[in-house]
Write a protein that holds these residues in place. Structure first.
Motif, PDB file in Angstrom:
ATOM      1  N   ALA A 131      11.880   9.604  -0.169  1.00  0.00           N
ATOM      2  CA  ALA A 131      10.910   8.830  -0.952  1.00  0.00           C
ATOM      3  C   ALA A 131       9.712   8.426  -0.106  1.00  0.00           C
ATOM      4  O   ALA A 131       8.550   8.548  -0.543  1.00  0.00           O
ATOM      5  CB  ALA A 131      11.585   7.593  -1.535  1.00  0.00           C
ATOM      6  N   LEU A 132       9.956   7.955   1.101  1.00  0.00           N
ATOM      7  CA  LEU A 132       8.856   7.521   1.971  1.00  0.00           C
ATOM      8  C   LEU A 132       7.993   8.704   2.408  1.00  0.00           C
ATOM      9  O   LEU A 132       6.763   8.580   2.504  1.00  0.00           O
ATOM     10  CB  LEU A 132       9.409   6.796   3.194  1.00  0.00           C
ATOM     11  CG  LEU A 132      10.090   5.453   2.911  1.00  0.00           C
ATOM     12  CD1 LEU A 132      10.701   4.890   4.188  1.00  0.00           C
ATOM     13  CD2 LEU A 132       9.113   4.451   2.313  1.00  0.00           C
ATOM     14  N   SER A 133       8.608   9.832   2.677  1.00  0.00           N
ATOM     15  CA  SER A 133       7.835  11.013   3.070  1.00  0.00           C
ATOM     16  C   SER A 133       6.925  11.469   1.939  1.00  0.00           C
ATOM     17  O   SER A 133       5.772  11.876   2.167  1.00  0.00           O
ATOM     18  CB  SER A 133       8.787  12.148   3.469  1.00  0.00           C
ATOM     19  OG  SER A 133       9.555  11.789   4.609  1.00  0.00           O
ATOM     20  N   GLU A 134       7.414  11.381   0.714  1.00  0.00           N
ATOM     21  CA  GLU A 134       6.576  11.732  -0.432  1.00  0.00           C
ATOM     22  C   GLU A 134       5.417  10.760  -0.598  1.00  0.00           C
ATOM     23  O   GLU A 134       4.292  11.165  -0.922  1.00  0.00           O
ATOM     24  CB  GLU A 134       7.418  11.780  -1.702  1.00  0.00           C
ATOM     25  CG  GLU A 134       8.370  12.966  -1.747  1.00  0.00           C
ATOM     26  CD  GLU A 134       9.262  12.961  -2.976  1.00  0.00           C
ATOM     27  OE1 GLU A 134       8.900  12.297  -3.971  1.00  0.00           O
ATOM     28  OE2 GLU A 134      10.316  13.625  -2.934  1.00  0.00           O
ATOM     29  N   THR A 179       7.758  -4.967   8.133  1.00  0.00           N
ATOM     30  CA  THR A 179       7.937  -3.925   9.141  1.00  0.00           C
ATOM     31  C   THR A 179       6.941  -2.814   8.842  1.00  0.00           C
ATOM     32  O   THR A 179       6.807  -2.406   7.683  1.00  0.00           O
ATOM     33  CB  THR A 179       9.377  -3.383   9.109  1.00  0.00           C
ATOM     34  OG1 THR A 179      10.286  -4.401   9.559  1.00  0.00           O
ATOM     35  CG2 THR A 179       9.530  -2.157  10.000  1.00  0.00           C
ATOM     36  N   ILE A 180       6.235  -2.337   9.852  1.00  0.00           N
ATOM     37  CA  ILE A 180       5.213  -1.306   9.649  1.00  0.00           C
ATOM     38  C   ILE A 180       5.646  -0.016  10.322  1.00  0.00           C
ATOM     39  O   ILE A 180       5.938   0.009  11.517  1.00  0.00           O
ATOM     40  CB  ILE A 180       3.847  -1.750  10.206  1.00  0.00           C
ATOM     41  CG1 ILE A 180       3.380  -3.032   9.507  1.00  0.00           C
ATOM     42  CG2 ILE A 180       2.814  -0.636  10.031  1.00  0.00           C
ATOM     43  CD1 ILE A 180       2.097  -3.592  10.076  1.00  0.00           C
ATOM     44  N   ILE A 181       5.700   1.056   9.531  1.00  0.00           N
ATOM     45  CA  ILE A 181       6.026   2.387  10.025  1.00  0.00           C
ATOM     46  C   ILE A 181       4.866   3.316   9.692  1.00  0.00           C
ATOM     47  O   ILE A 181       4.369   3.319   8.565  1.00  0.00           O
ATOM     48  CB  ILE A 181       7.325   2.912   9.394  1.00  0.00           C
ATOM     49  CG1 ILE A 181       8.485   1.971   9.723  1.00  0.00           C
ATOM     50  CG2 ILE A 181       7.626   4.325   9.888  1.00  0.00           C
ATOM     51  CD1 ILE A 181       9.763   2.298   8.987  1.00  0.00           C
ATOM     52  N   GLU A 182       4.446   4.084  10.668  1.00  0.00           N
ATOM     53  CA  GLU A 182       3.334   5.016  10.484  1.00  0.00           C
ATOM     54  C   GLU A 182       3.881   6.430  10.310  1.00  0.00           C
ATOM     55  O   GLU A 182       4.561   6.953  11.199  1.00  0.00           O
ATOM     56  CB  GLU A 182       2.397   4.954  11.685  1.00  0.00           C
ATOM     57  CG  GLU A 182       1.166   5.826  11.564  1.00  0.00           C
ATOM     58  CD  GLU A 182       0.260   5.666  12.773  1.00  0.00           C
ATOM     59  OE1 GLU A 182       0.183   6.612  13.576  1.00  0.00           O
ATOM     60  OE2 GLU A 182      -0.346   4.588  12.917  1.00  0.00           O
ATOM     61  N   PHE A 183       3.598   7.022   9.163  1.00  0.00           N
ATOM     62  CA  PHE A 183       3.971   8.405   8.890  1.00  0.00           C
ATOM     63  C   PHE A 183       2.730   9.288   9.002  1.00  0.00           C
ATOM     64  O   PHE A 183       1.607   8.803   8.978  1.00  0.00           O
ATOM     65  CB  PHE A 183       4.556   8.534   7.480  1.00  0.00           C
ATOM     66  CG  PHE A 183       5.944   7.963   7.326  1.00  0.00           C
ATOM     67  CD1 PHE A 183       7.056   8.779   7.412  1.00  0.00           C
ATOM     68  CD2 PHE A 183       6.126   6.607   7.101  1.00  0.00           C
ATOM     69  CE1 PHE A 183       8.327   8.257   7.266  1.00  0.00           C
ATOM     70  CE2 PHE A 183       7.390   6.070   6.948  1.00  0.00           C
ATOM     71  CZ  PHE A 183       8.499   6.907   7.041  1.00  0.00           C
ATOM     72  N   GLY A 184       2.972  10.581   9.094  1.00  0.00           N
ATOM     73  CA  GLY A 184       1.858  11.519   9.040  1.00  0.00           C
ATOM     74  C   GLY A 184       1.625  12.284  10.324  1.00  0.00           C
ATOM     75  O   GLY A 184       0.939  13.308  10.324  1.00  0.00           O
ATOM     76  N   GLY A 185       2.184  11.823  11.431  1.00  0.00           N
ATOM     77  CA  GLY A 185       2.041  12.529  12.687  1.00  0.00           C
ATOM     78  C   GLY A 185       3.198  13.487  12.920  1.00  0.00           C
ATOM     79  O   GLY A 185       3.900  13.906  11.991  1.00  0.00           O
TER      80      GLY A 185
END
Length: 205
Positions: A131-134, A179-185
């Protein structure tokens, strides 16, 4: 990622999975504090689990927004299904099923509680990361606020940090924390963890 506010089930020490309880008075106050903290943050979307305690927390955030941020629910971000134990006092389950609780403490990744709908923590992690990746693909380079639950957060954090799910108890997320998570890299990055500064009493200058 925001953990929902307090419910009476949390206070009573229940195994609170998909049992759908509302926020109590404390939880509503926590949700307001989160909302105030995030009021002017630039979000592309506000997403929550479909369970009431998460939706009520998201409602508080949306109500204080300075803009009309798009919002929707995502069932894959709901809490772990604890099967027949869902909604029961944890102390009772510890008494009646000590061997199962020992297994849960030693390696919860593949353990399934009794009941036809119960999930393993690995299954929670798989659906949550999907779900988060989408969301990351849908909103590249943008911030998305996600209101969810303990086991979702802990399983996601284990994935982000490369920690086995058997070690999830080494992490802790407070109710109404950020909580902060950075996706995309190349891989997701934990930017901040269990931020509860907004919940602390303010001190005069």
């Amino acid at each position: 990622m925001i953990r929902h506010g307090t419910t009476d089930g949390n206070v009573a020490g229940l195994f609170l999975g998909r049992t759908d309880l509302p926020l109590n008075g404390v939880g509503l106050e926590e949700a307001q504090k989160v909302a105030t903290r995030l009021r002017s943050e630039p979000f592309a979307a506000l997403v929550s689990s479909d369970l009431l305690r998460a939706r009520m927390t998201a409602d508080a955030i949306a109500d204080l927004r300075l803009d009309a941020v798009p919002r929707f629910v995502e069932p894959r971000l709901r809490e772990m299904d604890l099967g027949d134990f869902d909604g029961l006092p944890a102390r009772d389950v510890h008494t009646t099923h000590p061997d199962l609780i020992t297994q849960w403490r030693s390696d919860p990744s593949q353990l399934r509680m009794p009941g036809p709908t119960a999930e393993t923590l690995t299954e929670v992690q798989t659906r949550s990361i999907a779900a988060l990746s989408e969301l990351a693909a849908r909103y590249p380079g943008q911030d998305v606020a996600v209101v969810t639950h303990t086991f979702v957060l802990l399983s996601v954090l284990c994935h982000v940090l490369g920690v086995p799910l058997s070690q999830f108890r080494r992490l802790f997320v407070d109710r109404a924390s950020l909580t902060i998570i950075e996706f995309g890299g190349e891989y997701p990055v934990l930017r901040s963890f269990n931020d509860v500064a907004h919940l602390r009493p303010s001190t005069p200058p």
